[in-house]
Design a protein around this motif. Structure first.
Motif, PDB file in Angstrom:
ATOM      1  N   ASN A 257       0.852  -1.189   0.000  1.00 17.62           N
ATOM      2  CA  ASN A 257       0.000   0.000   0.000  1.00 17.62           C
ATOM      3  C   ASN A 257       0.895   1.248   0.000  1.00 17.62           C
ATOM      4  O   ASN A 257       2.101   1.158   0.215  1.00 17.62           O
ATOM      5  CB  ASN A 257      -0.909   0.030   1.236  1.00 17.62           C
ATOM      6  CG  ASN A 257      -1.976  -1.050   1.180  1.00 17.62           C
ATOM      7  OD1 ASN A 257      -2.227  -1.651   0.143  1.00 17.62           O
ATOM      8  ND2 ASN A 257      -2.597  -1.313   2.322  1.00 17.62           N
ATOM      9  N   HIS A 258       0.284   2.400  -0.259  1.00 20.95           N
ATOM     10  CA  HIS A 258       1.004   3.686  -0.219  1.00 20.95           C
ATOM     11  C   HIS A 258       2.231   3.661  -1.137  1.00 20.95           C
ATOM     12  O   HIS A 258       3.350   3.941  -0.722  1.00 20.95           O
ATOM     13  CB  HIS A 258       1.421   4.023   1.217  1.00 20.95           C
ATOM     14  CG  HIS A 258       0.308   3.888   2.211  1.00 20.95           C
ATOM     15  ND1 HIS A 258      -0.836   4.649   2.140  1.00 20.95           N
ATOM     16  CD2 HIS A 258       0.153   3.053   3.268  1.00 20.95           C
ATOM     17  CE1 HIS A 258      -1.638   4.299   3.129  1.00 20.95           C
ATOM     18  NE2 HIS A 258      -1.071   3.340   3.819  1.00 20.95           N
TER      19      HIS A 258
ATOM     20  N   ASP B  39       2.650   5.317  -4.185  1.00 17.81           N
ATOM     21  CA  ASP B  39       2.689   6.350  -5.218  1.00 17.81           C
ATOM     22  C   ASP B  39       4.152   6.700  -5.495  1.00 17.81           C
ATOM     23  O   ASP B  39       4.854   7.215  -4.615  1.00 17.81           O
ATOM     24  CB  ASP B  39       1.935   7.595  -4.747  1.00 17.81           C
ATOM     25  CG  ASP B  39       1.908   8.700  -5.802  1.00 17.81           C
ATOM     26  OD1 ASP B  39       2.519   8.525  -6.884  1.00 17.81           O
ATOM     27  OD2 ASP B  39       1.262   9.733  -5.543  1.00 17.81           O
TER      28      ASP B  39
ATOM     29  N   SER C 121       5.302  10.150  -4.491  1.00 19.10           N
ATOM     30  CA  SER C 121       5.256  10.595  -3.099  1.00 19.10           C
ATOM     31  C   SER C 121       6.665  10.928  -2.618  1.00 19.10           C
ATOM     32  O   SER C 121       7.653  10.354  -3.099  1.00 19.10           O
ATOM     33  CB  SER C 121       4.659   9.496  -2.213  1.00 19.10           C
ATOM     34  OG  SER C 121       5.542   8.388  -2.140  1.00 19.10           O
TER      35      SER C 121
ATOM     36  N   GLU D  10      -5.255   0.750  -4.369  1.00 18.22           N
ATOM     37  CA  GLU D  10      -4.926  -0.049  -3.184  1.00 18.22           C
ATOM     38  C   GLU D  10      -5.506  -1.461  -3.241  1.00 18.22           C
ATOM     39  O   GLU D  10      -5.181  -2.307  -2.401  1.00 18.22           O
ATOM     40  CB  GLU D  10      -5.436   0.663  -1.923  1.00 18.22           C
ATOM     41  CG  GLU D  10      -4.804   2.017  -1.662  1.00 18.22           C
ATOM     42  CD  GLU D  10      -3.331   1.927  -1.280  1.00 18.22           C
ATOM     43  OE1 GLU D  10      -2.928   0.921  -0.683  1.00 18.22           O
ATOM     44  OE2 GLU D  10      -2.574   2.864  -1.591  1.00 18.22           O
TER      45      GLU D  10
END
Length: 281
Positions: free
Chosen positions: A68-69, A71, A74, A256
């Motif tokens: 997850n997370h 990107d 980011s 996700e």
């Protein structure tokens, strides 16, 4: 890709396709190209392929902190991609090289979990974009910036999941692991990982001290990046190719639910329990 496989292999793909479609918990974004990659990695053993597919998703379900997370734009991922360069490329004999190079003297910026998250992301990008089926996969890791401070960065839970995924769940044929520029204290660091590794995998690991030429017993020097005296592009250029592929797949990494099992009610607990039993085994 199906048109390039034999009739026998196509039958196995169809058999696995029907099996995947009949499993309510498996995700719906498993295409035939991915099924073929799993089948190839398991040397066309259908039952072994089923087990590997199941484990592939169970490990991922057990590791939301890694899948997850993700990107790639980011700040955390941008930072990780600047201090660790990765390269995936094919060499002679239908073999793949997976190269990892850390560029963080003193490990001031290094984040073990973020590095593992980047590993999952770049591997997913490779699986999504690459259609070649290698006979062997070879990992080369440059430990030039690794120090004993790494121990303070280490996360046992993540390391256990990562080892399980690399050993038994990734659709590759892992044959060799080389640690180059290995420091004198590498045995202390290796002792942290060894409990999670199968004997079959520990037998694949070879350590090469700085300025040695022992790596060339296994790989031709020409097959290495130019930074290492080879005839391949530099790690900077090879890493850029990986980053470009990751950016091209960014929309997928923002989802996700990508490559996640269908979890409803108590199914989450059942999957977690099943994975723990597999991990113990």
């Amino acid at each position: 890709m199906d048109k390039n496989v034999s009739e026998e292999v196509q039958k196995k793909i169809n058999q696995l396709r029907n099996w995947v479609d009949s499993q309510p918990h498996l995700p719906k974004d498993i295409d035939n190209r991915l099924i073929l990659r799993f089948l190839h990695s398991c040397y066309y053993d259908v039952e072994k392929t089923k087990q590997t597919i199941e484990l592939f998703f169970k490990v991922r379900d057990s590791a939301p902190e890694l899948v997850n997370h993700r990107d790639p734009l980011s700040p955390a991922m941008q930072k990780a991609m600047k201090i660790a360069k990765v390269a995936h490329y094919e060499i002679s004999g239908k073999r793949n090289i997976w190269f990892w190079q850390l560029n963080d003297p003193g490990l001031e910026q290094y984040d073990y979990i973020q590095d593992a998250r980047m590993f999952f992301m770049t591997c997913d990008a490779w699986i999504l974009s690459n259609e070649d089926l290698a006979e062997e996969d070879i990992v080369v890791m440059d430990a030039k910036d690794i120090s004993l401070k790494f121990i303070s960065k280490f996360n046992i839970s993540v390391a256990r999941k990562l080892a399980k995924y690399q050993e038994d769940a990734m659709p590759i044929r892992l044959k060799q692991i080389h640690i180059i520029n290995a420091p004198p204290f590498i045995d202390k660091l290796f002792s942290m990982m060894k409990p999670f590794l199968k004997q079959e995998v520990t037998n694949m690991i070879h350590f090469h001290v700085p300025k040695s030429e022992t790596l060339y017993k296994y790989l031709n020097k020409e097959d290495l990046p130019s930074d290492y005296g080879g005839s391949r592009p530099s790690m900077e250029e090879l890493n850029k190719r990986v980053v470009d592929i990751v950016m091209d797949k960014r929309k997928i990494f923002l989802d996700e639910n990508f490559w996640k099992t269908e979890k409803k009610g108590k199914k989450i607990k059942e999957i977690s329990t099943t994975f723990r039993s597999l991990d113990i085994d």
